[in-house]
Design a protein around this motif. Structure first.
Motif, PDB file in Angstrom:
ATOM      1  N   THR A 100      25.762 -17.696  28.061  1.00 23.06           N
ATOM      2  CA  THR A 100      26.335 -16.508  28.538  1.00 23.06           C
ATOM      3  C   THR A 100      27.605 -16.521  29.597  1.00 23.06           C
ATOM      4  O   THR A 100      28.257 -15.652  29.706  1.00 23.06           O
ATOM      5  N   HIS A 101      27.387 -17.726  30.191  1.00 27.28           N
ATOM      6  CA  HIS A 101      28.313 -17.811  31.215  1.00 27.28           C
ATOM      7  C   HIS A 101      28.746 -19.149  31.464  1.00 27.28           C
ATOM      8  O   HIS A 101      27.989 -20.057  31.167  1.00 27.28           O
ATOM      9  N   VAL A 102      30.134 -19.417  31.557  1.00 22.01           N
ATOM     10  CA  VAL A 102      30.580 -20.930  31.991  1.00 22.01           C
ATOM     11  C   VAL A 102      31.362 -20.617  33.217  1.00 22.01           C
ATOM     12  O   VAL A 102      32.411 -20.059  33.339  1.00 22.01           O
ATOM     13  N   VAL A 103      30.928 -21.335  34.300  1.00 21.18           N
ATOM     14  CA  VAL A 103      31.639 -21.354  35.578  1.00 21.18           C
ATOM     15  C   VAL A 103      31.759 -22.439  36.225  1.00 21.18           C
ATOM     16  O   VAL A 103      31.070 -23.482  36.111  1.00 21.18           O
ATOM     17  N   ALA A 104      32.958 -22.630  37.070  1.00 22.26           N
ATOM     18  CA  ALA A 104      33.296 -23.810  38.016  1.00 22.26           C
ATOM     19  C   ALA A 104      32.714 -23.352  39.270  1.00 22.26           C
ATOM     20  O   ALA A 104      33.152 -22.271  39.869  1.00 22.26           O
ATOM     21  N   TRP A 122      34.865 -19.021  33.213  1.00 19.75           N
ATOM     22  CA  TRP A 122      35.469 -19.267  32.067  1.00 19.75           C
ATOM     23  C   TRP A 122      34.831 -18.504  30.911  1.00 19.75           C
ATOM     24  O   TRP A 122      35.707 -18.241  29.840  1.00 19.75           O
ATOM     25  N   LYS A 123      33.793 -18.290  31.062  1.00 17.70           N
ATOM     26  CA  LYS A 123      32.922 -17.364  30.075  1.00 17.70           C
ATOM     27  C   LYS A 123      32.233 -16.099  30.629  1.00 17.70           C
ATOM     28  O   LYS A 123      31.190 -16.738  31.523  1.00 17.70           O
ATOM     29  N   GLY A 124      32.194 -15.108  30.447  1.00 19.68           N
ATOM     30  CA  GLY A 124      31.211 -14.015  31.076  1.00 19.68           C
ATOM     31  C   GLY A 124      31.493 -13.747  32.761  1.00 19.68           C
ATOM     32  O   GLY A 124      32.117 -14.523  33.101  1.00 19.68           O
ATOM     33  N   GLU A 125      31.203 -12.408  33.080  1.00 20.30           N
ATOM     34  CA  GLU A 125      31.402 -12.247  34.524  1.00 20.30           C
ATOM     35  C   GLU A 125      30.030 -12.128  35.298  1.00 20.30           C
ATOM     36  O   GLU A 125      29.254 -11.472  34.841  1.00 20.30           O
ATOM     37  N   THR A 126      30.027 -13.011  36.364  1.00 23.34           N
ATOM     38  CA  THR A 126      28.636 -12.825  37.013  1.00 23.34           C
ATOM     39  C   THR A 126      28.742 -11.776  37.876  1.00 23.34           C
ATOM     40  O   THR A 126      27.444 -11.468  38.423  1.00 23.34           O
ATOM     41  N   GLY A 127      29.678 -11.074  38.392  1.00 26.68           N
ATOM     42  CA  GLY A 127      29.859  -9.815  38.919  1.00 26.68           C
ATOM     43  C   GLY A 127      29.243 -10.339  40.818  1.00 26.68           C
ATOM     44  O   GLY A 127      29.069  -9.580  41.344  1.00 26.68           O
ATOM     45  N   ALA A 128      29.442 -11.564  40.866  1.00 28.14           N
ATOM     46  CA  ALA A 128      29.051 -12.095  42.337  1.00 28.14           C
ATOM     47  C   ALA A 128      29.780 -13.204  42.480  1.00 28.14           C
ATOM     48  O   ALA A 128      30.227 -13.856  41.836  1.00 28.14           O
ATOM     49  N   ALA A 129      30.235 -13.446  43.996  1.00 27.47           N
ATOM     50  CA  ALA A 129      30.932 -14.783  44.459  1.00 27.47           C
ATOM     51  C   ALA A 129      29.935 -15.950  44.362  1.00 27.47           C
ATOM     52  O   ALA A 129      30.226 -17.017  44.615  1.00 27.47           O
ATOM     53  N   SER A 130      28.705 -15.640  44.578  1.00 27.39           N
ATOM     54  CA  SER A 130      27.618 -16.732  44.426  1.00 27.39           C
ATOM     55  C   SER A 130      26.577 -16.324  43.476  1.00 27.39           C
ATOM     56  O   SER A 130      26.255 -15.160  43.526  1.00 27.39           O
ATOM     57  N   ILE A 131      26.013 -17.426  42.752  1.00 32.75           N
ATOM     58  CA  ILE A 131      24.915 -17.261  41.947  1.00 32.75           C
ATOM     59  C   ILE A 131      23.678 -18.092  42.205  1.00 32.75           C
ATOM     60  O   ILE A 131      24.037 -19.151  43.118  1.00 32.75           O
ATOM     61  N   THR A 132      22.437 -17.970  41.637  1.00 33.52           N
ATOM     62  CA  THR A 132      21.466 -18.888  41.863  1.00 33.52           C
ATOM     63  C   THR A 132      21.352 -19.653  40.366  1.00 33.52           C
ATOM     64  O   THR A 132      21.258 -18.727  39.419  1.00 33.52           O
ATOM     65  N   VAL A 133      21.229 -20.934  40.584  1.00 33.05           N
ATOM     66  CA  VAL A 133      20.977 -21.578  39.142  1.00 33.05           C
ATOM     67  C   VAL A 133      19.672 -22.126  39.414  1.00 33.05           C
ATOM     68  O   VAL A 133      19.188 -22.903  40.377  1.00 33.05           O
ATOM     69  N   ARG A 134      18.810 -21.936  38.397  1.00 36.62           N
ATOM     70  CA  ARG A 134      17.169 -22.280  38.358  1.00 36.62           C
ATOM     71  C   ARG A 134      17.260 -23.508  37.440  1.00 36.62           C
ATOM     72  O   ARG A 134      17.645 -23.676  36.273  1.00 36.62           O
ATOM     73  N   THR A 135      16.628 -24.718  38.178  1.00 32.49           N
ATOM     74  CA  THR A 135      16.367 -26.087  37.157  1.00 32.49           C
ATOM     75  C   THR A 135      15.083 -26.497  37.275  1.00 32.49           C
ATOM     76  O   THR A 135      14.450 -26.016  38.316  1.00 32.49           O
ATOM     77  N   PRO A 136      14.521 -27.166  36.272  1.00 35.76           N
ATOM     78  CA  PRO A 136      13.068 -27.616  36.496  1.00 35.76           C
ATOM     79  C   PRO A 136      12.903 -28.483  37.325  1.00 35.76           C
ATOM     80  O   PRO A 136      13.750 -29.445  37.315  1.00 35.76           O
ATOM     81  N   GLY A 137      11.575 -28.407  37.922  1.00 35.63           N
ATOM     82  CA  GLY A 137      11.359 -29.510  38.878  1.00 35.63           C
ATOM     83  C   GLY A 137      11.625 -29.280  40.457  1.00 35.63           C
ATOM     84  O   GLY A 137      12.448 -28.409  40.577  1.00 35.63           O
ATOM     85  N   GLY A 138      11.006 -30.123  41.275  1.00 39.11           N
ATOM     86  CA  GLY A 138      11.142 -29.947  42.608  1.00 39.11           C
ATOM     87  C   GLY A 138       9.782 -30.413  43.289  1.00 39.11           C
ATOM     88  O   GLY A 138       8.947 -30.849  42.662  1.00 39.11           O
ATOM     89  N   VAL A 186      31.219 -28.431  40.355  1.00 38.03           N
ATOM     90  CA  VAL A 186      30.445 -28.453  39.027  1.00 38.03           C
ATOM     91  C   VAL A 186      31.209 -27.675  38.261  1.00 38.03           C
ATOM     92  O   VAL A 186      31.690 -26.487  38.344  1.00 38.03           O
ATOM     93  N   LEU A 187      31.157 -27.855  36.750  1.00 35.31           N
ATOM     94  CA  LEU A 187      31.520 -26.927  35.823  1.00 35.31           C
ATOM     95  C   LEU A 187      29.992 -27.108  35.118  1.00 35.31           C
ATOM     96  O   LEU A 187      29.436 -27.741  34.678  1.00 35.31           O
ATOM     97  N   LEU A 188      29.507 -25.617  34.994  1.00 31.26           N
ATOM     98  CA  LEU A 188      28.095 -25.330  34.327  1.00 31.26           C
ATOM     99  C   LEU A 188      28.166 -24.447  33.234  1.00 31.26           C
ATOM    100  O   LEU A 188      29.006 -23.397  33.202  1.00 31.26           O
ATOM    101  N   PHE A 189      27.329 -24.813  32.080  1.00 33.39           N
ATOM    102  CA  PHE A 189      27.247 -23.956  31.114  1.00 33.39           C
ATOM    103  C   PHE A 189      25.693 -23.328  31.115  1.00 33.39           C
ATOM    104  O   PHE A 189      24.907 -23.946  31.302  1.00 33.39           O
ATOM    105  N   LEU A 190      25.873 -21.831  31.074  1.00 32.27           N
ATOM    106  CA  LEU A 190      24.641 -21.394  31.856  1.00 32.27           C
ATOM    107  C   LEU A 190      24.328 -20.120  30.788  1.00 32.27           C
ATOM    108  O   LEU A 190      25.019 -19.695  30.240  1.00 32.27           O
ATOM    109  N   GLU A 191      22.882 -20.007  30.944  1.00 30.05           N
ATOM    110  CA  GLU A 191      22.362 -18.688  30.307  1.00 30.05           C
ATOM    111  C   GLU A 191      21.740 -17.919  31.506  1.00 30.05           C
ATOM    112  O   GLU A 191      20.908 -18.431  32.365  1.00 30.05           O
ATOM    113  N   ARG A 192      22.128 -16.541  31.518  1.00 35.19           N
ATOM    114  CA  ARG A 192      21.505 -15.785  32.434  1.00 35.19           C
ATOM    115  C   ARG A 192      20.124 -15.355  32.076  1.00 35.19           C
ATOM    116  O   ARG A 192      20.083 -14.953  31.051  1.00 35.19           O
ATOM    117  N   ASN A 193      19.275 -15.550  33.235  1.00 38.36           N
ATOM    118  CA  ASN A 193      17.841 -15.171  32.990  1.00 38.36           C
ATOM    119  C   ASN A 193      17.428 -13.622  33.116  1.00 38.36           C
ATOM    120  O   ASN A 193      18.106 -13.198  34.122  1.00 38.36           O
TER     121      ASN A 193
END
Length: 196
Positions: free
Chosen positions: A41-45, A74-90, A111-118
């Motif tokens: 849904t979003h591709v961001v650097a 690069w794809k999609g608009e986050t609408g924010a200058a900062s986002i939270t990325v959730r990854t499994p584990g910790g 980083v360059l991230l290929f993301l899906e908005r939750n």
């Protein structure tokens, strides 16, 4: 929708195996930049900030929540200058959950991230570390994109013991491939939001 469910079920099943102590490799479908773009849904650097860990709402898994300062979309608009990325584990207290092939988002790295908005507003990385790349600068000032180091822990479905591609490419080439896939996807009526 089906891709979203498959992605989520894939890491949940692997997480369950990790919690029970089984040593299993994480298997993914091989995706190039075009495939990652179509599923995103979003591709961001951006620049990786700090991280915290938490339990999932059902308490069944541990996730890492990493802040990413968005530099380019690069794809999609986050609408924010900062986002939270959730990854499994910790780690939560004395309990540790690890999932082989989970993205390694190191504070300070670009980083360059290929993301899906939750639904909760966080973002998940498509296909674990296969959808996460480091942006590096060469001595001549050129920018390059290289796979997340954790991608080496991923195996390609149906390809025996083959690992996902680990090629380093110029940033301009990655951008061209993302743009082409994004523009092609916009022409696909099934890719358009309902009501358009």
């Amino acid at each position: 929708m089906i891709a979203s469910i498959a992605r989520k079920l894939g890491w949940c099943a692997a997480a369950g195996a990790a919690l029970t102590g089984l040593a299993l490799a994480t298997t993914v479908v091989r995706l190039d930049f075009a495939g990652l773009t179509r599923l995103s849904t979003h591709v961001v650097a951006g620049t990786v900030q700090g991280a915290t860990t938490a339990r999932t709402p059902d308490g069944g898994a541990i996730v890492t929540l990493t802040g990413v300062s968005v530099v380019a979309q690069w794809k999609g608009e986050t609408g924010a200058a900062s986002i939270t990325v959730r990854t499994p584990g910790g780690r939560v207290g004395d309990e540790v959950m690890e999932l082989s092939g989970s993205p390694e988002l190191v504070p300070g790295s670009t980083v360059l991230l290929f993301l899906e908005r939750n639904p909760d507003g966080t973002y998940g990385v498509i296909s674990l570390a296969q959808g996460s790349f480091r942006v590096t600068t060469e001595r001549d000032g050129s920018f390059w994109v290289e796979p997340d180091p954790a991608a080496a822990d991923l195996l390609v479905a149906g390809a025996g013991d083959a690992q996902v591609d680990a090629d380093k490419v110029p940033l301009w080439s990655a951008r061209a491939q993302v743009d082409a896939a994004r523009d092609l996807g916009a022409a696909d009526p099934d890719a358009l939001p309902a009501g358009t």
